[in-house]
Design a protein around this motif. Structure first.
Motif, PDB file in Angstrom:
ATOM      1  N   GLY A  65       0.820  -1.215   0.000  1.00 26.16           N
ATOM      2  CA  GLY A  65       0.000   0.000   0.000  1.00 26.16           C
ATOM      3  C   GLY A  65       0.849   1.259   0.000  1.00 26.16           C
ATOM      4  O   GLY A  65       0.555   2.225  -0.719  1.00 26.16           O
ATOM      5  N   GLU A  66       1.915   1.269   0.780  1.00 30.06           N
ATOM      6  CA  GLU A  66       2.806   2.433   0.832  1.00 30.06           C
ATOM      7  C   GLU A  66       3.535   2.623  -0.498  1.00 30.06           C
ATOM      8  O   GLU A  66       3.684   3.744  -0.984  1.00 30.06           O
ATOM      9  N   VAL A  67       3.980   1.526  -1.110  1.00 25.30           N
ATOM     10  CA  VAL A  67       4.635   1.606  -2.426  1.00 25.30           C
ATOM     11  C   VAL A  67       3.665   2.193  -3.447  1.00 25.30           C
ATOM     12  O   VAL A  67       4.020   3.093  -4.218  1.00 25.30           O
ATOM     13  N   VAL A  68       2.424   1.699  -3.453  1.00 25.43           N
ATOM     14  CA  VAL A  68       1.416   2.190  -4.393  1.00 25.43           C
ATOM     15  C   VAL A  68       1.160   3.678  -4.171  1.00 25.43           C
ATOM     16  O   VAL A  68       1.104   4.461  -5.123  1.00 25.43           O
ATOM     17  N   ALA A  69       1.010   4.087  -2.909  1.00 27.45           N
ATOM     18  CA  ALA A  69       0.749   5.499  -2.606  1.00 27.45           C
ATOM     19  C   ALA A  69       1.905   6.382  -3.074  1.00 27.45           C
ATOM     20  O   ALA A  69       1.686   7.447  -3.677  1.00 27.45           O
ATOM     21  N   ARG A  70       3.131   5.962  -2.821  1.00 25.28           N
ATOM     22  CA  ARG A  70       4.293   6.747  -3.260  1.00 25.28           C
ATOM     23  C   ARG A  70       4.395   6.787  -4.782  1.00 25.28           C
ATOM     24  O   ARG A  70       4.717   7.820  -5.357  1.00 25.28           O
ATOM     25  N   TYR A  71       4.112   5.668  -5.430  1.00 27.55           N
ATOM     26  CA  TYR A  71       4.155   5.620  -6.889  1.00 27.55           C
ATOM     27  C   TYR A  71       3.116   6.592  -7.458  1.00 27.55           C
ATOM     28  O   TYR A  71       3.419   7.358  -8.370  1.00 27.55           O
TER      29      TYR A  71
ATOM     30  N   SER B 124      10.885  10.301 -15.853  1.00 27.70           N
ATOM     31  CA  SER B 124      10.927  11.223 -14.721  1.00 27.70           C
ATOM     32  C   SER B 124      10.339  10.635 -13.443  1.00 27.70           C
ATOM     33  O   SER B 124      10.283  11.306 -12.423  1.00 27.70           O
ATOM     34  N   LEU B 125       9.926   9.377 -13.472  1.00 30.79           N
ATOM     35  CA  LEU B 125       9.374   8.738 -12.271  1.00 30.79           C
ATOM     36  C   LEU B 125      10.513   8.322 -11.351  1.00 30.79           C
ATOM     37  O   LEU B 125      11.084   7.261 -11.492  1.00 30.79           O
ATOM     38  N   ARG B 126      10.836   9.195 -10.412  1.00 31.43           N
ATOM     39  CA  ARG B 126      11.953   8.931  -9.499  1.00 31.43           C
ATOM     40  C   ARG B 126      11.673   7.762  -8.575  1.00 31.43           C
ATOM     41  O   ARG B 126      12.515   6.905  -8.377  1.00 31.43           O
ATOM     42  N   PHE B 127      10.486   7.719  -7.965  1.00 32.45           N
ATOM     43  CA  PHE B 127      10.225   6.691  -6.966  1.00 32.45           C
ATOM     44  C   PHE B 127      10.303   5.294  -7.581  1.00 32.45           C
ATOM     45  O   PHE B 127      10.812   4.373  -6.978  1.00 32.45           O
ATOM     46  N   ALA B 128       9.772   5.159  -8.772  1.00 35.82           N
ATOM     47  CA  ALA B 128       9.783   3.846  -9.411  1.00 35.82           C
ATOM     48  C   ALA B 128      11.197   3.421  -9.782  1.00 35.82           C
ATOM     49  O   ALA B 128      11.513   2.245  -9.786  1.00 35.82           O
ATOM     50  N   ARG B 129      12.052   4.369 -10.102  1.00 33.57           N
ATOM     51  CA  ARG B 129      13.381   4.049 -10.619  1.00 33.57           C
ATOM     52  C   ARG B 129      14.445   3.958  -9.517  1.00 33.57           C
ATOM     53  O   ARG B 129      15.203   3.000  -9.474  1.00 33.57           O
TER      54      ARG B 129
END
Length: 150
Positions: A22-28, A116-121
């Motif tokens: 859930g936290e990963v999804v929210a940050r993404y 530009s997706l920093r969190f995913a990368r």
């Protein structure tokens, strides 16, 4: 006496993993919205453009993938078309059907958005290749199990 067969209660580890997902999804999602705004797009516009950068799709299929009404998709496509990022074209398989397709500029913007997706990368880059391979396999397994039950 009838007994109901309810699934077993999740254990503490399962609940912790669910919370972490859930936290990963929210940050993404937050990172995705920020990246979209950096390209003067809404999150929905960015998601639609991302889908169309992979392949042209009919409005109904776009609505299914975005889990929204076809009329909402029409408005999003209209706005992206006005910016020159998307175009409508006849479906070669059925000329009665219109496909939405990313223009060359739309594909360029979609690529810039993904990059530009920093969190995913950034967190994934911190994992060793074999860890990323294991994570990919586990996520694919979770998703295929979910599809089988749906």
């Amino acid at each position: 006496m009838a007994t109901s067969h309810q699934p077993p209660r999740p254990d503490a580890l399962t609940m912790e993993v669910v919370e972490l997902i859930g936290e990963v999804v929210a940050r993404y999602h937050a990172d995705y919205e920020e990246a979209a705004a950096g390209h003067a797009l809404t999150g929905a516009q960015a998601k639609l453009l991302g889908l169309l950068s992979l392949e042209p799709l009919p409005m109904r299929k776009l609505a299914n993938r975005l889990k929204c009404e076809p009329s909402n998709v029409t408005g999003i496509v209209d706005r992206l078309e006005a910016r020159g990022l998307v175009e409508r074209r006849p479906d070669p398989a059925d000329r009665r059907v219109k496909l939405a397709a990313a223009t060359e500029e739309g594909r360029r913007v979609a690529k810039g958005l993904r990059e530009s997706l920093r969190f995913a990368r950034e967190p994934l880059a911190g994992l060793a290749e074999e860890e990323r391979v294991v994570l990919r396999g586990l996520l694919q397994r979770m998703l295929s199990t979910g599809e089988a039950e749906a």
